[in-house]
Write a protein that holds these residues in place. Structure first.
Motif, PDB file in Angstrom:
ATOM      1  N   UNK A  12      49.327  30.698  46.993  1.00 14.40           N
ATOM      2  CA  UNK A  12      49.938  31.216  45.770  1.00 14.40           C
ATOM      3  C   UNK A  12      48.867  31.713  44.794  1.00 14.40           C
ATOM      4  N   UNK A  13      47.710  31.070  44.851  1.00 11.42           N
ATOM      5  CA  UNK A  13      46.609  31.482  43.979  1.00 11.42           C
ATOM      6  C   UNK A  13      45.752  32.583  44.572  1.00 11.42           C
ATOM      7  N   UNK A  14      45.990  32.909  45.839  1.00  9.81           N
ATOM      8  CA  UNK A  14      45.187  33.943  46.505  1.00  9.81           C
ATOM      9  C   UNK A  14      45.380  35.301  45.841  1.00  9.81           C
ATOM     10  N   UNK A  15      46.609  35.581  45.407  1.00 11.21           N
ATOM     11  CA  UNK A  15      46.874  36.853  44.731  1.00 11.21           C
ATOM     12  C   UNK A  15      46.058  36.987  43.460  1.00 11.21           C
ATOM     13  N   UNK A  16      45.900  35.885  42.726  1.00  9.08           N
ATOM     14  CA  UNK A  16      45.115  35.911  41.490  1.00  9.08           C
ATOM     15  C   UNK A  16      43.626  36.048  41.805  1.00  9.08           C
ATOM     16  N   UNK A  17      43.199  35.432  42.908  1.00  4.49           N
ATOM     17  CA  UNK A  17      41.807  35.601  43.341  1.00  4.49           C
ATOM     18  C   UNK A  17      41.538  37.067  43.678  1.00  4.49           C
ATOM     19  N   UNK A  18      42.474  37.690  44.392  1.00  7.37           N
ATOM     20  CA  UNK A  18      42.335  39.110  44.746  1.00  7.37           C
ATOM     21  C   UNK A  18      42.352  39.986  43.496  1.00  7.37           C
ATOM     22  N   UNK A  19      43.166  39.603  42.508  1.00  4.88           N
ATOM     23  CA  UNK A  19      43.240  40.379  41.260  1.00  4.88           C
ATOM     24  C   UNK A  19      41.888  40.369  40.549  1.00  4.88           C
ATOM     25  N   UNK A  20      41.252  39.207  40.483  1.00  2.00           N
ATOM     26  CA  UNK A  20      39.921  39.108  39.863  1.00  2.00           C
ATOM     27  C   UNK A  20      38.943  40.001  40.619  1.00  2.00           C
ATOM     28  N   UNK A  21      38.986  39.926  41.938  1.00  2.00           N
ATOM     29  CA  UNK A  21      38.055  40.674  42.788  1.00  2.00           C
ATOM     30  C   UNK A  21      38.201  42.184  42.597  1.00  2.00           C
ATOM     31  N   UNK A  22      39.411  42.695  42.761  1.00  2.00           N
ATOM     32  CA  UNK A  22      39.614  44.148  42.723  1.00  2.00           C
ATOM     33  C   UNK A  22      39.479  44.715  41.310  1.00  2.00           C
ATOM     34  N   UNK A  23      39.951  43.998  40.306  1.00  2.00           N
ATOM     35  CA  UNK A  23      39.820  44.490  38.930  1.00  2.00           C
ATOM     36  C   UNK A  23      38.359  44.494  38.486  1.00  2.00           C
ATOM     37  N   UNK A  24      37.607  43.496  38.924  1.00  2.00           N
ATOM     38  CA  UNK A  24      36.183  43.456  38.590  1.00  2.00           C
ATOM     39  C   UNK A  24      35.457  44.664  39.180  1.00  2.00           C
ATOM     40  N   UNK A  25      35.739  44.978  40.441  1.00  2.00           N
ATOM     41  CA  UNK A  25      35.116  46.152  41.062  1.00  2.00           C
ATOM     42  C   UNK A  25      35.561  47.434  40.371  1.00  2.00           C
ATOM     43  N   UNK A  26      36.837  47.510  40.023  1.00  2.00           N
ATOM     44  CA  UNK A  26      37.388  48.705  39.384  1.00  2.00           C
ATOM     45  C   UNK A  26      36.658  49.040  38.085  1.00  2.00           C
ATOM     46  N   UNK A  27      36.310  48.010  37.313  1.00  2.00           N
ATOM     47  CA  UNK A  27      35.665  48.239  36.018  1.00  2.00           C
ATOM     48  C   UNK A  27      34.141  48.177  36.091  1.00  2.00           C
ATOM     49  N   UNK A  28      33.595  47.285  36.892  1.00  2.00           N
ATOM     50  CA  UNK A  28      32.142  47.078  36.888  1.00  2.00           C
ATOM     51  C   UNK A  28      31.364  48.189  37.583  1.00  2.00           C
ATOM     52  N   UNK A  29      31.935  48.793  38.629  1.00  2.00           N
ATOM     53  CA  UNK A  29      31.206  49.847  39.343  1.00  2.00           C
ATOM     54  C   UNK A  29      30.940  51.071  38.457  1.00  2.00           C
ATOM     55  N   UNK A  30      31.951  51.635  37.786  1.00  2.00           N
ATOM     56  CA  UNK A  30      31.650  52.763  36.885  1.00  2.00           C
ATOM     57  C   UNK A  30      30.877  52.339  35.637  1.00  2.00           C
ATOM     58  N   UNK A  31      31.176  51.139  35.124  1.00  2.00           N
ATOM     59  CA  UNK A  31      30.449  50.661  33.934  1.00  2.00           C
ATOM     60  C   UNK A  31      28.974  50.472  34.261  1.00  2.00           C
TER      61      UNK A  31
END
Length: 215
Positions: A12-31
């Motif tokens: 149930x918490x795996x989705x939240x783990x994935x959210x942290x992972x993908x959102x971090x990449x989405x913002x940190x790579x261009x930043x």
């Protein structure tokens, strides 16, 4: 609690783990690219401030940065702590990883021979066109192994969200371990992270192979 029930609850918490992972990449790579370009600025003040920013983020624990972003506004300004802790968690992860990506980008950009810039200028390319069409594709190819290492590390670092009680996979596993007095949830979490990293490593490897034409 049976092993299957434990796995279901932790998933149930795996989705939240994935959210942290993908959102971090989405913002940190261009930043990270923006930070790298500021770090390489010919304006000394801008370069110095950016270098200080990078040193702070790379020189302090991510756990401390998570606590600062999540609870800092409350202690400093008396504001309420965010109800959805995903927001401060992603902010903290993004600025932290942007600092690491910035140095990777900078190393890649500075590894390109000066002659390529001069050749592009002779051909009539603007600085922006030179960077986007000639430099950036080569930089991406060169930095892929280093980026892959950071992405793999990010998978494991998502577990640090437990410090602000965000209900991702590791936090749920830790709660189960405490209530059941069992080490099994940590083993299950370890398997989850391992499988996640195997998938990430495979995907990044495929991307790296697709860039072989830059050799």
């Amino acid at each position: 609690m049976s092993l299957m029930t434990m796995i279901m609850k932790m998933s149930e918490g795996l989705g939240k783990t994935c959210a942290i992972f993908f959102l971090t990449l989405l913002f940190s790579l261009p930043l990270g690219m923006i930070v790298a370009l500021l770090r390489m600025s010919r304006v000394r003040v801008v370069s110095a401030i950016t270098r200080f920013f990078i040193n702070i983020l790379r020189g302090t624990p991510l756990m401390l940065q998570l606590l600062a972003v999540t609870y800092g506004p409350y202690y400093l300004f008396g504001t309420t702590v965010a109800r959805n802790k995903l927001i401060p968690v992603v902010i903290a992860f993004s600025i932290n990883y942007a600092a690491y990506f910035a140095e990777i980008y900078r190393g890649g950009i500075e590894s390109i021979p000066v002659g390529q810039y001069e050749a592009a200028e002779v051909l009539g390319y603007s600085r922006f066109q030179t960077f986007m069409r000639i430099i950036l594709p080569q930089v991406i190819k060169r930095i892929m192994p280093s980026v892959t290492n950071e992405v793999v590390t990010l998978v494991k670092d998502t577990s640090l969200a437990f410090t602000v009680s965000y209900q991702e996979m590791f936090t749920i596993g830790k709660q189960i371990a405490n209530s059941q007095t069992s080490f099994t949830p940590f083993v299950v979490a370890g398997v989850f992270y391992y499988v996640f990293n195997v998938i990430v490593d495979y995907v990044m490897g495929r991307i790296e192979k697709r860039l072989d034409y830059y050799r």
